[in-house]
Scaffold this motif. Structure first.
Motif, PDB file in Angstrom:
ATOM      1  N   LEU A 296       0.807  -1.222   0.000  1.00  0.00           N
ATOM      2  CA  LEU A 296       0.000   0.000   0.000  1.00  0.00           C
ATOM      3  C   LEU A 296       0.840   1.271   0.000  1.00  0.00           C
ATOM      4  O   LEU A 296       0.437   2.282  -0.577  1.00  0.00           O
ATOM      5  CB  LEU A 296      -0.934   0.004   1.207  1.00  0.00           C
ATOM      6  CG  LEU A 296      -2.036  -1.061   1.215  1.00  0.00           C
ATOM      7  CD1 LEU A 296      -2.841  -0.974   2.499  1.00  0.00           C
ATOM      8  CD2 LEU A 296      -2.950  -0.925   0.002  1.00  0.00           C
ATOM      9  N   HIS A 297       1.999   1.230   0.652  1.00  0.00           N
ATOM     10  CA  HIS A 297       2.772   2.462   0.833  1.00  0.00           C
ATOM     11  C   HIS A 297       4.227   2.362   0.387  1.00  0.00           C
ATOM     12  O   HIS A 297       4.952   3.348   0.474  1.00  0.00           O
ATOM     13  CB  HIS A 297       2.719   2.892   2.303  1.00  0.00           C
ATOM     14  CG  HIS A 297       1.342   3.241   2.784  1.00  0.00           C
ATOM     15  ND1 HIS A 297       0.724   4.440   2.494  1.00  0.00           N
ATOM     16  CD2 HIS A 297       0.451   2.525   3.512  1.00  0.00           C
ATOM     17  CE1 HIS A 297      -0.487   4.462   3.035  1.00  0.00           C
ATOM     18  NE2 HIS A 297      -0.677   3.314   3.655  1.00  0.00           N
ATOM     19  N   GLY A 298       4.645   1.188  -0.059  1.00  0.00           N
ATOM     20  CA  GLY A 298       5.995   1.064  -0.590  1.00  0.00           C
ATOM     21  C   GLY A 298       7.002   0.500   0.411  1.00  0.00           C
ATOM     22  O   GLY A 298       6.747   0.407   1.613  1.00  0.00           O
ATOM     23  N   ALA A 299       8.168   0.112  -0.124  1.00  0.00           N
ATOM     24  CA  ALA A 299       9.202  -0.539   0.675  1.00  0.00           C
ATOM     25  C   ALA A 299       9.754   0.375   1.763  1.00  0.00           C
ATOM     26  O   ALA A 299      10.096  -0.087   2.856  1.00  0.00           O
ATOM     27  CB  ALA A 299      10.327  -1.028  -0.230  1.00  0.00           C
ATOM     28  N   ASN A 300       9.850   1.676   1.491  1.00  0.00           N
ATOM     29  CA  ASN A 300      10.384   2.587   2.511  1.00  0.00           C
ATOM     30  C   ASN A 300       9.473   2.659   3.729  1.00  0.00           C
ATOM     31  O   ASN A 300       9.943   2.726   4.870  1.00  0.00           O
ATOM     32  CB  ASN A 300      10.592   3.980   1.924  1.00  0.00           C
ATOM     33  CG  ASN A 300      11.759   4.035   0.960  1.00  0.00           C
ATOM     34  OD1 ASN A 300      12.642   3.177   1.003  1.00  0.00           O
ATOM     35  ND2 ASN A 300      11.770   5.035   0.093  1.00  0.00           N
ATOM     36  N   ALA A 301       8.162   2.648   3.503  1.00  0.00           N
ATOM     37  CA  ALA A 301       7.220   2.665   4.629  1.00  0.00           C
ATOM     38  C   ALA A 301       7.319   1.369   5.428  1.00  0.00           C
ATOM     39  O   ALA A 301       7.257   1.382   6.666  1.00  0.00           O
ATOM     40  CB  ALA A 301       5.796   2.874   4.113  1.00  0.00           C
ATOM     41  N   ALA A 302       7.467   0.243   4.728  1.00  0.00           N
ATOM     42  CA  ALA A 302       7.634  -1.032   5.419  1.00  0.00           C
ATOM     43  C   ALA A 302       8.913  -1.026   6.245  1.00  0.00           C
ATOM     44  O   ALA A 302       8.936  -1.491   7.390  1.00  0.00           O
ATOM     45  CB  ALA A 302       7.653  -2.179   4.412  1.00  0.00           C
ATOM     46  N   MET A 303       9.988  -0.487   5.673  1.00  0.00           N
ATOM     47  CA  MET A 303      11.251  -0.396   6.391  1.00  0.00           C
ATOM     48  C   MET A 303      11.102   0.485   7.638  1.00  0.00           C
ATOM     49  O   MET A 303      11.626   0.160   8.708  1.00  0.00           O
ATOM     50  CB  MET A 303      12.321   0.168   5.471  1.00  0.00           C
ATOM     51  CG  MET A 303      13.685   0.374   6.102  1.00  0.00           C
ATOM     52  SD  MET A 303      14.522  -1.170   6.496  1.00  0.00           S
ATOM     53  CE  MET A 303      15.049  -1.688   4.867  1.00  0.00           C
ATOM     54  N   ASP A 304      10.371   1.580   7.515  1.00  0.00           N
ATOM     55  CA  ASP A 304      10.173   2.485   8.655  1.00  0.00           C
ATOM     56  C   ASP A 304       9.431   1.777   9.786  1.00  0.00           C
ATOM     57  O   ASP A 304       9.814   1.885  10.964  1.00  0.00           O
ATOM     58  CB  ASP A 304       9.399   3.719   8.192  1.00  0.00           C
ATOM     59  CG  ASP A 304       9.307   4.785   9.276  1.00  0.00           C
ATOM     60  OD1 ASP A 304      10.362   5.140   9.842  1.00  0.00           O
ATOM     61  OD2 ASP A 304       8.197   5.255   9.553  1.00  0.00           O
ATOM     62  N   ASP A 305       8.367   1.042   9.443  1.00  0.00           N
ATOM     63  CA  ASP A 305       7.636   0.289  10.465  1.00  0.00           C
ATOM     64  C   ASP A 305       8.530  -0.771  11.098  1.00  0.00           C
ATOM     65  O   ASP A 305       8.509  -0.971  12.323  1.00  0.00           O
ATOM     66  CB  ASP A 305       6.410  -0.385   9.850  1.00  0.00           C
ATOM     67  CG  ASP A 305       5.187   0.534   9.800  1.00  0.00           C
ATOM     68  OD1 ASP A 305       5.365   1.753   9.965  1.00  0.00           O
ATOM     69  OD2 ASP A 305       4.072   0.026   9.582  1.00  0.00           O
ATOM     70  N   LEU A 306       9.311  -1.465  10.287  1.00  0.00           N
ATOM     71  CA  LEU A 306      10.204  -2.497  10.809  1.00  0.00           C
ATOM     72  C   LEU A 306      11.180  -1.924  11.828  1.00  0.00           C
ATOM     73  O   LEU A 306      11.396  -2.497  12.901  1.00  0.00           O
ATOM     74  CB  LEU A 306      10.980  -3.156   9.668  1.00  0.00           C
ATOM     75  CG  LEU A 306      10.284  -4.292   8.916  1.00  0.00           C
ATOM     76  CD1 LEU A 306      11.057  -4.653   7.659  1.00  0.00           C
ATOM     77  CD2 LEU A 306      10.142  -5.511   9.823  1.00  0.00           C
ATOM     78  N   LYS A 307      11.796  -0.797  11.489  1.00  0.00           N
ATOM     79  CA  LYS A 307      12.768  -0.182  12.399  1.00  0.00           C
ATOM     80  C   LYS A 307      12.122   0.172  13.732  1.00  0.00           C
ATOM     81  O   LYS A 307      12.694  -0.065  14.804  1.00  0.00           O
ATOM     82  CB  LYS A 307      13.376   1.062  11.751  1.00  0.00           C
ATOM     83  CG  LYS A 307      14.305   0.774  10.591  1.00  0.00           C
ATOM     84  CD  LYS A 307      14.804   2.081   9.979  1.00  0.00           C
ATOM     85  CE  LYS A 307      15.727   1.834   8.789  1.00  0.00           C
ATOM     86  NZ  LYS A 307      16.153   3.107   8.160  1.00  0.00           N
ATOM     87  N   LYS A 308      10.920   0.739  13.679  1.00  0.00           N
ATOM     88  CA  LYS A 308      10.223   1.135  14.909  1.00  0.00           C
ATOM     89  C   LYS A 308       9.873  -0.090  15.755  1.00  0.00           C
ATOM     90  O   LYS A 308      10.026  -0.091  16.986  1.00  0.00           O
ATOM     91  CB  LYS A 308       8.963   1.934  14.578  1.00  0.00           C
ATOM     92  CG  LYS A 308       9.238   3.350  14.063  1.00  0.00           C
ATOM     93  CD  LYS A 308       7.937   4.081  13.782  1.00  0.00           C
ATOM     94  CE  LYS A 308       8.179   5.563  13.489  1.00  0.00           C
ATOM     95  NZ  LYS A 308       9.018   5.784  12.302  1.00  0.00           N
ATOM     96  N   ILE A 309       9.391  -1.140  15.105  1.00  0.00           N
ATOM     97  CA  ILE A 309       9.008  -2.344  15.847  1.00  0.00           C
ATOM     98  C   ILE A 309      10.237  -3.024  16.440  1.00  0.00           C
ATOM     99  O   ILE A 309      10.240  -3.428  17.610  1.00  0.00           O
ATOM    100  CB  ILE A 309       8.226  -3.310  14.933  1.00  0.00           C
ATOM    101  CG1 ILE A 309       6.883  -2.677  14.513  1.00  0.00           C
ATOM    102  CG2 ILE A 309       7.982  -4.640  15.646  1.00  0.00           C
ATOM    103  CD1 ILE A 309       6.181  -3.429  13.407  1.00  0.00           C
TER     104      ILE A 309
END
Length: 322
Positions: A296-309
């Motif tokens: 839905l939002h691209g690989a960068n958004a997924a990476m951002d969520d991963l880092k936070k989690i």
């Protein structure tokens, strides 16, 4: 963590491999892909300088003979220099029909034969085996390599019992924590006891997305798992887990998935709490699946969520003294 898309170029995977190398994440996973084959993808990533532990969850048996599967797994361990969890599964019956001409009459028998041959070959001794679906009269010979653990895709009690008998790891997908604790683990223990061996580890692939003002949980569940929510074997598993989707439209079914814990959605504290429930249920390895966010939002958004989690989970475990 799971590579949250089907790669078309090796360099697309490198940031996620780097995240494994530079954070507390333990392993980089990929499911079956009909674009770039996961074995080759991970070997190419290692050649680019990121030699990290890898997991294949799960590759589909109809695509290759167990001799080729064992050869590819051993090659991957040697190429990366790191341990590998190699998960296998029979795939949907329609997929079996498309490649083999007919589905396996017995899914459990086919899986047992496949795992028997692969384990024998990885052990270094010649295999002399005739089965209903798979036969092998050959060997690869002993060779030094990092450890390879054989995984089995597990959704329901029958496959969980078989995993207890023949696998090192049960790899689950979309399975709520309570279902793993109440159904999968007891079945695995039963299978392990009957075979006189230790109970395998559990690896749970957990779809997750961080809540934000512009995000609707239904969108993420459907982007990540709409196909699974229509597959008979997943619907049967979810039903056994008390997640009945039969009378619901798509968006209501998606919300039900999140309410059940099969999909984790919320603020960072809620996500950490949900992951803790998987640990409390006896899961040994949790794989963060950000596929919905990526679509839905691209690989960068997924990476951002991963880092936070990852940062929050690390802080949580430090605070608890682990």
């Amino acid at each position: 963590m799971l590579v949250p898309f089907l790669p078309r170029r090796t360099e697309q995977v490198l940031p996620f491999a780097a995240l494994v190398e530079w954070t507390g994440a333990a392993r980089l996973w990929q499911g079956q892909s009909l674009l770039m084959e996961p074995f080759q993808t991970f070997s190419a990533v290692a050649g680019a300088g990121f030699r990290v532990p890898t997991g294949l969850g799960v590759t589909l048996m109809p695509l290759r003979h167990p001799f080729e599967a064992a050869h590819k797994v051993k090659t991957l361990a040697m190429a990366t220099g790191k341990d590998v969890v190699a998960g296998f599964g029979p795939g949907a019956k329609t997929f079996q029909q498309s490649l083999l001409g007919a589905p396996y009459r017995s899914q459990l028998t086919a899986v047992r034969e496949y795992m028997t041959v692969v384990r024998g070959l990885l052990g270094g001794d010649p295999v002399d085996f005739d089965g209903t679906y798979y036969s092998c009269h050959a060997g690869m010979g002993p060779v030094m390599s990092p450890p390879v653990r054989l995984g089995l895709g597990v959704l329901r009690p029958g496959m969980a019992r078989l995993a207890g008998e023949v696998a090192d790891v049960a790899v689950t997908w979309l399975t709520p924590a309570a279902y793993l604790d109440g159904v999968v683990r007891p079945a695995m223990r039963e299978g392990a006891e009957s075979a006189g061996r230790s109970v395998p580890r559990i690896t749970a692939m957990v779809p997750v997305a961080l809540e934000r003002a512009d995000r609707d949980v239904s969108d993420f569940v459907l982007a990540s798992n709409s196909a699974h929510m229509q597959a008979p074997h997943y619907l049967d598993m979810l039903g056994k887990a008390g997640v009945d989707l039969s009378e619901l439209d798509q968006r209501a079914a998606a919300r039900r998935m999140a309410e059940s814990g099969a999909f984790l959605f919320g603020n960072i504290d809620q996500i950490v709490k949900g992951l803790d429930e998987y640990r409390d249920a006896g899961v040994d390895e949790i794989v963060l699946n950000l596929t919905g966010v990526c679509r839905l939002h691209g690989a960068n958004a997924a990476m951002d969520d991963l880092k936070k989690i990852l940062a929050a989970v690390g802080a949580d475990r430090r605070d608890s003294g682990e």
